[in-house]
Each structure stands twice: as structure tokens, then as C-alpha cells.
Design a protein around this motif. Structure first.
Motif, PDB file in Angstrom:
ATOM      1  N   ILE A 253     -12.412   6.363   6.460  1.00 27.40           N
ATOM      2  CA  ILE A 253     -11.107   5.972   5.839  1.00 27.40           C
ATOM      3  C   ILE A 253      -9.747   5.859   6.691  1.00 27.40           C
ATOM      4  O   ILE A 253      -9.484   6.156   6.298  1.00 27.40           O
ATOM      5  CB  ILE A 253     -11.045   5.725   4.129  1.00 27.40           C
ATOM      6  CG1 ILE A 253     -12.236   6.047   3.439  1.00 27.40           C
ATOM      7  CG2 ILE A 253      -9.846   4.780   3.648  1.00 27.40           C
ATOM      8  CD1 ILE A 253     -12.295   6.419   2.153  1.00 27.40           C
ATOM      9  N   PHE A 254      -9.401   4.116   6.998  1.00 27.23           N
ATOM     10  CA  PHE A 254      -7.977   4.822   7.186  1.00 27.23           C
ATOM     11  C   PHE A 254      -6.966   3.744   6.228  1.00 27.23           C
ATOM     12  O   PHE A 254      -7.014   2.652   6.057  1.00 27.23           O
ATOM     13  CB  PHE A 254      -7.841   3.477   8.207  1.00 27.23           C
ATOM     14  CG  PHE A 254      -8.440   3.632   9.545  1.00 27.23           C
ATOM     15  CD1 PHE A 254      -8.003   4.816  11.063  1.00 27.23           C
ATOM     16  CD2 PHE A 254     -10.248   3.357   9.941  1.00 27.23           C
ATOM     17  CE1 PHE A 254      -9.105   5.210  11.837  1.00 27.23           C
ATOM     18  CE2 PHE A 254     -10.641   3.897  10.494  1.00 27.23           C
ATOM     19  CZ  PHE A 254     -10.550   4.720  11.943  1.00 27.23           C
ATOM     20  N   LEU A 255      -6.262   4.270   6.266  1.00 27.36           N
ATOM     21  CA  LEU A 255      -4.905   4.578   5.058  1.00 27.36           C
ATOM     22  C   LEU A 255      -4.135   3.576   5.618  1.00 27.36           C
ATOM     23  O   LEU A 255      -3.406   3.630   6.662  1.00 27.36           O
ATOM     24  CB  LEU A 255      -4.548   5.106   3.788  1.00 27.36           C
ATOM     25  CG  LEU A 255      -6.030   5.804   3.203  1.00 27.36           C
ATOM     26  CD1 LEU A 255      -5.517   6.714   2.259  1.00 27.36           C
ATOM     27  CD2 LEU A 255      -6.242   4.619   2.535  1.00 27.36           C
ATOM     28  N   GLY A 256      -3.313   2.848   4.955  1.00 28.14           N
ATOM     29  CA  GLY A 256      -1.984   2.363   5.961  1.00 28.14           C
ATOM     30  C   GLY A 256      -0.763   2.544   5.279  1.00 28.14           C
ATOM     31  O   GLY A 256      -1.135   3.222   4.105  1.00 28.14           O
ATOM     32  N   ASN A 257       0.592   2.307   5.400  1.00 24.65           N
ATOM     33  CA  ASN A 257       1.976   2.655   4.539  1.00 24.65           C
ATOM     34  C   ASN A 257       2.802   1.668   5.300  1.00 24.65           C
ATOM     35  O   ASN A 257       2.535   0.823   6.167  1.00 24.65           O
ATOM     36  CB  ASN A 257       2.523   3.699   4.861  1.00 24.65           C
ATOM     37  CG  ASN A 257       3.154   4.452   6.189  1.00 24.65           C
ATOM     38  OD1 ASN A 257       2.756   3.697   7.004  1.00 24.65           O
ATOM     39  ND2 ASN A 257       2.878   5.432   7.136  1.00 24.65           N
TER      40      ASN A 257
END
Length: 323
Positions: free
Chosen positions: A202-206
Motif C-alpha cells: 500500500i503506497f500512501l501519499g500526502n
């Protein structure tokens, strides 16, 4: 430990609503139920809420959850077992404690496989074991390759998480800031390639927040080996699962599950870590025993097991260096 006796299955083997809503890809549900997950997220991307939701969901379906986090504050993850949080000690001691915990996980996997190899199904083709499921949360994983003193142990844990965990009912969630050479080894050959090729991610971004910091985008990219990569998947509202959204890493209200209960000995050891001595009165004052007689019995038990040193009248104890 001896093989565990058969026990009834957990209330549910997979996550259900409100873990996911109808706006999310079915592949996200598949990923959350995988035996090994990598959460790759920079600061301010929502990984605390996501990881907290995963922990709460696993507790709700009957998992024992253990956490590895050398940055954990005193009350975080309460009342779960946390490796790497050593009171009064520096980072070297924290990583040594993490090695102790990883060895315990490895030994448990080996024990469960030994039972499987030496057992056979009954006449109905059912196996005579039903292990308590474990979820192992490994936070701040990007620092392990550089700092963990036992690189062979690190490589073994990565291999177990990718190849052997589900058959042993032990599930892993690795949380890291980036997927690069320093991510998991910085010297452990082949591990980064192994993770890239085999691990669900899972790649989360901001994005910039109004106050000048960073905040979550509300979306993630997911990658499942053998499947297409899915871009901009809406992140479910994991706060629905948290027992205390204002303190997302406090799971105290879920302690009704036997998966999170600690024995009196374990609580005393956890309290004594980093302290030069513990007295009978101190043990009673902090709720580790109901009275001094009970506290003395705990002291003596730890002493007989070689986990503590006691004075002549058993009123003061200190943990041994190997505890």
C-alpha cells in the motif's frame, strides 16, 4: 512451548464492513487480508490511522497482536506487547530488544511448522491443530537494515513473512517510509528485490496542509504480485474501527479479547525493564500485584526462572541482563 491444543476458530477469518466501503476496489480487501502487507508512507500520509485500524480489525477477529516500534511513546499501543520500547535505555538496547522479539516470532513459526510436519489429518481430512492467529506489526522498518545487530535474523524474518507465515497463522504488517536500498537491509543481500517482487504493498501519499505541514491525500496506490497495480484507490475511513479516535494507538477497550491479555509475570517484566530495582511496595502501588505477598510470589517465580535477581528476603528484584 508444547503444541497448543485445538481451539475454536476466530469469529471471522476476514475483515468486513466497516473496514471497507463500496467505493473501494475488491483488490484492496484482498490485500488487507494477505499474510504480509507493506505500508509505504511518508510523514503526514495517514499511516498511523491506517495501521491503527488494521490492528483494531485484527484484534476484533481474534488475533494476538505484537508490535515492534523503537519510537513508541509510553502509552502507545496499550495494552499490547511492544518490543523496542526499553525505559531508560538508548537505541542500542531498543534494537537488542527487537531482536529478542523477532527471535520469539521465528521460534513460534518453527514450532508450528514442526507440529504440522509431525501430525496427520483424521478420517475426515481435518488437521488436529487450530493455532491462535498472530499479527506482527513492524514499524519504522526502514531503519532495521542499518541498525539491527543481527542481519541474518532480519533476512530470516523477511523470508518467513513472504513464504511461510499464513500456513502458521502468523501475519505481518511492515510500515516504512520508502522502498529503496536502505528500506530493509542496506547490506542484507536480495531482500529489497524479494520484497518488490513478492510482497503486497500500500503506497500512501500526502499533500501540503493549510497550516504548513502535510496531510493525507485520502487515496493510495496498491500493488499485489501477479495483479495489476491500482492507482488512486480511496482509503477507507479506518477511524471507524479505532476504539479511541482521539488516541488512535490506544487499544485498551479491546482487552476483553484473550489475544491482548498479558500475564502478571509479563506485566512485571515490562514494568521492570530499564529500572535498576523494583520493590514489593512499588509493585503493589502500580497495580502489578494486589498485595505484597502476591508481589513476593511473582518475584520468586521470576527468580526461579532465571529472569530476575532477588535480595535475601525477596523484597527487591532486578531483571537479569538476558531478560
Amino acid at each position: 512451548r508444547p503444541p497448543v491444543a485445538p481451539k475454536p476458530p476466530a469469529p471471522s477469518g476476514t475483515f468486513k464492513s466497516p473496514f471497507l466501503d463500496t467505493e473501494n476496489h475488491k483488490e484492496l480487501n484482498q490485500l488487507f487480508n494477505a499474510g504480509c502487507i507493506y505500508v509505504i508512507a511518508p510523514q503526514g500520509s495517514g499511516k498511523t490511522i491506517l495501521t491503527g485500524g488494521i490492528i483494531a480489525a485484527r484484534l476484533l477477529i481474534g488475533h494476538r497482536v505484537v508490535v515492534f516500534n523503537h519510537h513508541a511513546a509510553y502509552q502507545q499501543y496499550s495494552p499490547l506487547k511492544v518490543y523496542g520500547r526499553v525505559a531508560g535505555e538508548g537505541m542500542e538496547a531498543a534494537y537488542e530488544d527487537i531482536c529478542v522479539g523477532l527471535n520469539e516470532v521465528k521460534d513460534e513459526v518453527d514450532r508450528r511448522y514442526t507440529v504440522m510436519r509431525t501430525s496427520k489429518p483424521d478420517e475426515n481430512d481435518k488437521w488436529p491443530f487450530n493455532y491462535e492467529p498472530w499479527t506482527v506489526i513492524i514499524e519504522e522498518f526502514s531503519s532495521y537494515g542499518k541498525n539491527l545487530p543481527d542481519k541474518e535474523l532480519l533476512e530470516k524474518i523477511i523470508s518467513i513473512s513472504l513464504q511461510e507465515c499464513r500456513k502458521a497463522s502468523i501475519y505481518f504488517v511492515f510500515v516504512t517510509h520508502a522502498l529503496n536500498a536502505s528500506f530493509s537491509g542496506g547490506g542484507v543481500a536480495g531482500t529489497v528485490t524479494q520484497i518488490k517482487q513478492n510482497a503486497p504493498k500500500i503506497f500512501l501519499g500526502n499533500k501540503p496542509a493549510a497550516d504548513g505541514g502535510m496531510r493525507p491525500t485520502g487515496y493510495c496506490d496498491i500493488e499485489i504480485p501477479g495483479s495489476a497495480t491500482h492507482k488512486k484507490v480511496k482509503v477507507p475511513d479506518m477511524s471507524k474501527l479505532l476504539p479511541n479516535p482521539k488516541q488512535p494507538l490506544d487499544f485498551t477497550s479491546l482487552t476483553g479479547s484473550p489475544a491482548v491479555e498479558m500475564s502478571s509475570e509479563e506485566r512485571l517484566i515490562e514494568y521492570a525493564k530499564g529500572r535498576p530495582v523494583v520493590t514489593l511496595a512499588e509493585a503493589v502501588e502500580h497495580g502489578l500485584a494486589s498485595n505484597e505477598s502476591e508481589a513476593k510470589a511473582l518475584f520468586v517465580t521470576l527468580g526461579r526462572k532465571g529472569l530476575a535477581l532477588l535480595n535475601n528476603d525477596f523484597s527487591v528484584m532486578t531483571l537479569t541482563s538476558g531478560t
